[in-house]
Design a protein around this motif. Sequence first.
Motif, short mmCIF file in Angstrom:
data_model
loop_
_atom_site.label_atom_id
_atom_site.label_comp_id
_atom_site.label_asym_id
_atom_site.label_seq_id
_atom_site.Cartn_x
_atom_site.Cartn_y
_atom_site.Cartn_z
N GLY A 158 0.81 -1.20 0.00
CA GLY A 158 0.00 0.00 0.00
C GLY A 158 0.85 1.25 0.00
O GLY A 158 2.07 1.22 -0.06
N LEU A 159 0.13 2.38 0.06
CA LEU A 159 0.78 3.69 0.09
C LEU A 159 0.85 4.18 1.53
O LEU A 159 -0.02 3.89 2.35
N ALA A 160 1.88 4.95 1.80
CA ALA A 160 1.99 5.59 3.11
C ALA A 160 2.26 7.06 2.88
O ALA A 160 3.27 7.43 2.28
N LEU A 161 1.33 7.91 3.34
CA LEU A 161 1.50 9.35 3.18
C LEU A 161 2.41 9.89 4.28
O LEU A 161 2.66 9.22 5.30
N ALA A 162 2.87 11.10 4.09
CA ALA A 162 3.76 11.69 5.09
C ALA A 162 3.07 11.84 6.43
O ALA A 162 3.71 11.82 7.48
N SER A 163 1.76 11.97 6.42
CA SER A 163 1.02 12.12 7.67
C SER A 163 0.84 10.79 8.39
O SER A 163 0.26 10.75 9.47
N GLY A 164 1.31 9.71 7.78
CA GLY A 164 1.21 8.41 8.43
C GLY A 164 0.04 7.58 7.98
O GLY A 164 -0.09 6.42 8.36
#
Lengths: 450, 307
Positions: A305-311
């Motif tokens: 999956g994806l992980a954004l900078a905000s977690g």
Amino acid sequence: MITALVPAFLAAGVALAMVPIALHFIARRPPDLRPLPTARFLTEDARTFLRVRRTPSDVRLLLVRIGFALLLGASFAGMTWTADRAGMGHVVLLDASVDALGDWNTSVALARAAVEEGPAASGAVLVAYGLDGPARVVRPEELETLERGERRATLEGGLRGLRAAIVSDTRFEDVAVTWVVRPTWAAWSAGLGPMRSELWPGRIDVRAVPSREAEAVGASDGAGVAVGSTAGGDTTSLGRALSALGGAGTWVFAESPSAEALAPLLDRARAGATVVLSGRLPATAATGGLPWIAGTAEPNGGRGGLALASGIRLGTALPAQTGEPAPGAKVLAVFEDATPAAVAHSLGDGCVAYLATGLHGPALTANPDYPALVESLGRGCVVFGDVDGPLDVGALRTLEGPSLEAEVNVASLAASQGVPLTRWLVLLALLFLLAEVALTRSGRPREATS
Amino acid sequence: MDSTNGTSELLPAEILERLGSLDLVARTIVRGFVSGAHRSPFLGSGEDFSRHRAYQQGDDVRRLDWKLYGRTDRLYVRLFQEDSNLQAFLVVDTSESMGFVGDGAVSKLRYSQFLAAALAHVMLRGGDAPGLASFGARTAYHVPPRNRSGHLHDLLLALERLTPGGTGSAAQALDEVGGALRRRGRIILLSDCLEEDGGQALLGAVGRLRARGDEVIVVRVASSLELGETDGGAARYFDPERPHEVTAAVLGSDAGFRQRVAAYYTTLQRGLEERGAEYVGLTTDQPLVSALGVWLMSRARREPVRS
């Protein structure tokens, strides 16, 4: 009040104390030693040694051993003494740093409203951070004259200040928190997402002071969304997400554009628009201001999956495009294997963002955090340019922690702030150990001598 | 002579222990034993006539009753109530084993102290001169044999100070005490008679005393527990005088124990009686008055006439 940082060691101490109890009861011990002047006329009876006592033969030694086991367990449990706490408290955390200067009246109004609307009947406590000194409890009437800090405060600093102030300045047992803050990316710290629940293990009601930048966006010409050519997928979800964001300015989305379609999109970016590309890029479009240097190979297999900078994490086993970020590009998101997944780069007066997987696939659109992904892409260059922009939805959700308990038991947090008892317990355990050795070496002093 | 008065006869040692002073204990015991004016139960060469006995070869011809010879034409000697002034020694065993309490209320030493106090009282009232010696770690002379006012007090005070300790030999003590007597006398040994050599040395010492004409009375004081008469249960037993020798046993189920102890004392008694000594076996759970009365009266009945 005495609390234990690791109560499991207390249970281990109790379990350890069972050992001497069991041994004292089941151990075969020789019978009492008794005087008898005519003992010379007795004949030895070996069966006498086989008798098992039903009562512990040495109660004093047994008690010492039990005490040692319990003290040993307590020593490892991290026992601390803290002041008694009681009741439910409502803490309003107020950002009083230089960030709040421009909107201070709004901040004060929100803080006062939060104090009055707080859930706790026992009253609310106002904690201000971002001052020149540490975070501290302030009275509402102090707000007007409060000398605010001269430097910017981070959100992480706010959470740390909240924890310290609650532990040291309040006597509540349980606490609910409201946070009056202008949540901007400038105040965001790397690693805040994973640390959030450690810094404050409870939900926070974030009362966001309106951002000037957000107001500017909201007041844009309302050009709406222009969805470019797509290579399949449902763009309905994208439109719904943008509607949830309340209008996002001149953002243009294009999925897997052809070489011919890409050129006018880049022109629009140079003219000031934000262009969000996703999916496969044409191999010939490796330059020209794109934030991504496309590879020549076929799309990779699933990279998680994806992980954004905000977690925030989205999707599973997403097919990833080959390639790498262009020099100067800002990474907005990564795959689970830590390879870049979304990047952004300014181009002319606008911005180009690129997502190395399809934006309209059900693996992403079905996720409740899909709007956060869209917002991250759309605001990619804003963050990149270190503009004091507001946090996106995902970062705000991280800050709020909706999955956490609304009320936090402070006793467990305050345990680390109390008077540590470990050294005394260890000393006491050593004394018990010495007593045990002395009693063991002295043999059986309780046996009758007359 | 009435030997008992009904109540004090039954006083057990634990009640006497509560009376406190040995003087009071002695008076209580003797009051139960003696009633009214009393004489020494020992017949001898006193001034008060007691009875006649047929003349035997060796009798002092000065004691022949010539008037009776004139009437009956037979020779009789006159016997008199002994005015005594006999020198006597109470020899109390204070070895470690005498501190044993057992299942009684008092230790063997305490019982011996009671008994010695009562005997001293009786002997002083009978005109005898009792002294006190003890042996434990060593033989000690506490009070020389005398018969004067205040002597009983000195003797009881010395008795009260006796404490158990050490290991001693009764035979050695008897030899030393016999040597201290300037003339023939009476030696009363109060001991558990548990000797290292099975009592052979004790019998030898008694034989030597008897050979020089002393009267020897051995009062064996023991508890019912050490005689095997009561069940002591399972334990590791040791002799207080030999603490390193431990025997694990069940006192109630060791059938031979009682017989072996009884055999020891029977052998000792037989040896003493063969040497002309008197043996009295007492246990600490026996009422003192009863024990003392029975013993003294039996002695009085079979007292050999002194001439």
